[in-house]
Structure formats: C-alpha cells, structure tokens
Design a protein around this motif. Structure first.
Motif, PDB file in Angstrom:
ATOM      1  N   SER A  62       0.811  -1.224   0.000  1.00 29.73           N
ATOM      2  CA  SER A  62       0.000   0.000   0.000  1.00 29.73           C
ATOM      3  C   SER A  62       0.845   1.275   0.000  1.00 29.73           C
ATOM      4  N   VAL A  63       2.115   1.168   0.366  1.00 24.21           N
ATOM      5  CA  VAL A  63       2.962   2.365   0.434  1.00 24.21           C
ATOM      6  C   VAL A  63       4.144   2.307  -0.528  1.00 24.21           C
ATOM      7  N   LYS A  64       4.318   1.181  -1.187  1.00 27.80           N
ATOM      8  CA  LYS A  64       5.471   1.008  -2.072  1.00 27.80           C
ATOM      9  C   LYS A  64       5.450   2.071  -3.164  1.00 27.80           C
ATOM     10  N   GLY A  65       6.598   2.707  -3.370  1.00 25.25           N
ATOM     11  CA  GLY A  65       6.700   3.765  -4.372  1.00 25.25           C
ATOM     12  C   GLY A  65       6.354   5.140  -3.851  1.00 25.25           C
ATOM     13  N   ARG A  66       5.750   5.216  -2.669  1.00 23.05           N
ATOM     14  CA  ARG A  66       5.401   6.512  -2.075  1.00 23.05           C
ATOM     15  C   ARG A  66       6.196   6.793  -0.809  1.00 23.05           C
ATOM     16  N   PHE A  67       6.495   5.770  -0.034  1.00 20.50           N
ATOM     17  CA  PHE A  67       7.205   5.923   1.238  1.00 20.50           C
ATOM     18  C   PHE A  67       8.626   5.381   1.098  1.00 20.50           C
ATOM     19  N   THR A  68       9.547   5.999   1.830  1.00 18.41           N
ATOM     20  CA  THR A  68      10.933   5.538   1.855  1.00 18.41           C
ATOM     21  C   THR A  68      11.419   5.500   3.291  1.00 18.41           C
ATOM     22  N   ILE A  69      11.916   4.347   3.703  1.00 16.01           N
ATOM     23  CA  ILE A  69      12.511   4.217   5.028  1.00 16.01           C
ATOM     24  C   ILE A  69      14.028   4.327   4.887  1.00 16.01           C
ATOM     25  N   SER A  70      14.648   4.989   5.856  1.00 19.02           N
ATOM     26  CA  SER A  70      16.105   5.122   5.845  1.00 19.02           C
ATOM     27  C   SER A  70      16.592   5.216   7.276  1.00 19.02           C
ATOM     28  N   ARG A  71      17.879   5.063   7.471  1.00 10.81           N
ATOM     29  CA  ARG A  71      18.440   5.153   8.811  1.00 10.81           C
ATOM     30  C   ARG A  71      19.755   5.919   8.776  1.00 10.81           C
ATOM     31  N   ASP A  72      20.046   6.596   9.887  1.00 11.02           N
ATOM     32  CA  ASP A  72      21.315   7.282  10.080  1.00 11.02           C
ATOM     33  C   ASP A  72      21.894   6.737  11.373  1.00 11.02           C
ATOM     34  N   ASN A  73      22.829   5.820  11.245  1.00 11.81           N
ATOM     35  CA  ASN A  73      23.388   5.174  12.437  1.00 11.81           C
ATOM     36  C   ASN A  73      24.181   6.149  13.300  1.00 11.81           C
ATOM     37  N   LYS A  75      23.281   9.123  13.963  1.00 11.67           N
ATOM     38  CA  LYS A  75      22.310   9.896  14.743  1.00 11.67           C
ATOM     39  C   LYS A  75      21.331   8.998  15.497  1.00 11.67           C
ATOM     40  N   ASN A  76      21.509   7.680  15.400  1.00 15.07           N
ATOM     41  CA  ASN A  76      20.597   6.744  16.075  1.00 15.07           C
ATOM     42  C   ASN A  76      19.141   7.024  15.715  1.00 15.07           C
ATOM     43  N   THR A  77      18.902   7.273  14.451  1.00 14.03           N
ATOM     44  CA  THR A  77      17.586   7.696  14.010  1.00 14.03           C
ATOM     45  C   THR A  77      17.165   6.942  12.746  1.00 14.03           C
ATOM     46  N   VAL A  78      15.882   6.572  12.708  1.00  8.81           N
ATOM     47  CA  VAL A  78      15.290   5.999  11.510  1.00  8.81           C
ATOM     48  C   VAL A  78      14.231   6.976  11.016  1.00  8.81           C
ATOM     49  N   TYR A  79      14.105   7.066   9.700  1.00  8.15           N
ATOM     50  CA  TYR A  79      13.185   8.027   9.086  1.00  8.15           C
ATOM     51  C   TYR A  79      12.156   7.298   8.225  1.00  8.15           C
ATOM     52  N   LEU A  80      11.022   7.946   8.038  1.00  8.59           N
ATOM     53  CA  LEU A  80      10.039   7.484   7.074  1.00  8.59           C
ATOM     54  C   LEU A  80       9.611   8.705   6.262  1.00  8.59           C
ATOM     55  N   GLN A  81      10.086   8.782   5.035  1.00  8.01           N
ATOM     56  CA  GLN A  81       9.669   9.849   4.132  1.00  8.01           C
ATOM     57  C   GLN A  81       8.381   9.405   3.445  1.00  8.01           C
ATOM     58  N   MET A  82       7.342  10.188   3.604  1.00  8.18           N
ATOM     59  CA  MET A  82       6.030   9.838   3.067  1.00  8.18           C
ATOM     60  C   MET A  82       5.624  10.884   2.035  1.00  8.18           C
ATOM     61  N   ASN A  83       5.494  10.462   0.806  1.00  7.02           N
ATOM     62  CA  ASN A  83       5.083  11.345  -0.290  1.00  7.02           C
ATOM     63  C   ASN A  83       3.741  10.898  -0.854  1.00  7.02           C
ATOM     64  N   SER A  84       3.117  11.774  -1.612  1.00  6.84           N
ATOM     65  CA  SER A  84       1.830  11.464  -2.248  1.00  6.84           C
ATOM     66  C   SER A  84       0.844  10.878  -1.243  1.00  6.84           C
ATOM     67  N   LEU A  85       0.737  11.540  -0.118  1.00  2.34           N
ATOM     68  CA  LEU A  85      -0.104  11.020   0.960  1.00  2.34           C
ATOM     69  C   LEU A  85      -1.571  11.004   0.579  1.00  2.34           C
ATOM     70  N   LYS A  86      -2.264   9.980   1.074  1.00  2.00           N
ATOM     71  CA  LYS A  86      -3.681   9.777   0.799  1.00  2.00           C
ATOM     72  C   LYS A  86      -4.459   9.792   2.113  1.00  2.00           C
ATOM     73  N   PRO A  87      -5.742  10.085   2.060  1.00  2.00           N
ATOM     74  CA  PRO A  87      -6.537  10.046   3.301  1.00  2.00           C
ATOM     75  C   PRO A  87      -6.440   8.697   4.015  1.00  2.00           C
ATOM     76  N   GLU A  88      -6.298   7.627   3.271  1.00  2.00           N
ATOM     77  CA  GLU A  88      -6.207   6.302   3.906  1.00  2.00           C
ATOM     78  C   GLU A  88      -4.873   6.065   4.603  1.00  2.00           C
ATOM     79  N   ASP A  89      -3.933   6.992   4.489  1.00  2.00           N
ATOM     80  CA  ASP A  89      -2.684   6.908   5.249  1.00  2.00           C
ATOM     81  C   ASP A  89      -2.855   7.468   6.661  1.00  2.00           C
TER      82      ASP A  89
END
Length: 114
Positions: A62-73, A75-89
């Motif tokens: 449901s999120v493939k192609g719109r969301f990207t997960i990444s990590r910065d070791n 900074k001890n941080t994981v990110y979720l970039q969410m693009n083209s957001l839909k109401p069902e998100d």
C-alpha cells in the motif's frame, strides 16, 4: 533501557509529504532492524516498512513507491519519508526496534485531509 521517540507527524493535505523521525537510545542502534507500523481508528496495527541493520528495506504494498525508510546510524535515528499522501494513510504511526525482542515507540498521529 531501549527508548524510541517518534516526531514529525501532523496534518497534511492529500498529495502532500511528511517525514517521520524515530530517535533511539539505550541500544547499539546499528545492530537493530528498525520498522514503521501504523494503526488507523478501529483497525489493527499494520506493517508499513522495515530496514535491516544492513540497510535492506521492505515495504507494504500500500505504500510502495510513495514511502521511503532510511536510517542514520550516526544519529541513532530511523526516518520514514512519506510522499503522495492519501486520506487512507491517516493513522498513528509507530516505530519499532527488533533484535530478538521488540521495542515500540509511543506513536505519532498522521492525518491526511483537505
């Protein structure tokens, strides 16, 4: 003691973008797989994305192609970039850390509405 703190949620219009962050402490971050899940009102918590300690990623269809997960070791941080957001998100988004056991953050609200 592992602690996970999410940030970056909020209200966005359909088609917009948000970037969630999850700051981790009390753990050797680089050794853990990290993930994002979400729970919409009245629904079960569902998988969104995961990233391994080696930075391999996987996504829910449901999120493939719109969301990207990444990590910065560093900074001890994981990110979720969410693009083209839909109401069902719209949901509360949770990050987790996995290494044998599973730890969860407290969750953060993401609302997609015009």
């Amino acid at each position: 003691q592992v602690q996970l703190v999410e940030s970056g949620g909020g209200l966005v219009q359909p088609g917009g973008s948000l970037r969630l962050s999850c700051a981790a402490s009390g753990m050797i971050f680089s050794n853990y797989a990290m993930g994002w899940y979400r729970q919409a009102p009245g629904k079960q918590r569902e998988f969104v994305a995961t990233i391994t300690s080696g930075s391999s990623t996987s996504y829910a269809d449901s999120v493939k192609g719109r969301f990207t997960i990444s990590r910065d070791n560093a900074k001890n941080t994981v990110y979720l970039q969410m693009n083209s957001l839909k109401p069902e998100d719209t949901a509360v988004y949770f990050c987790n850390a996995v290494r044998g056991l599973v730890w969860w953050g407290q969750g953060i609200q993401v609302s997609v509405s015009s």
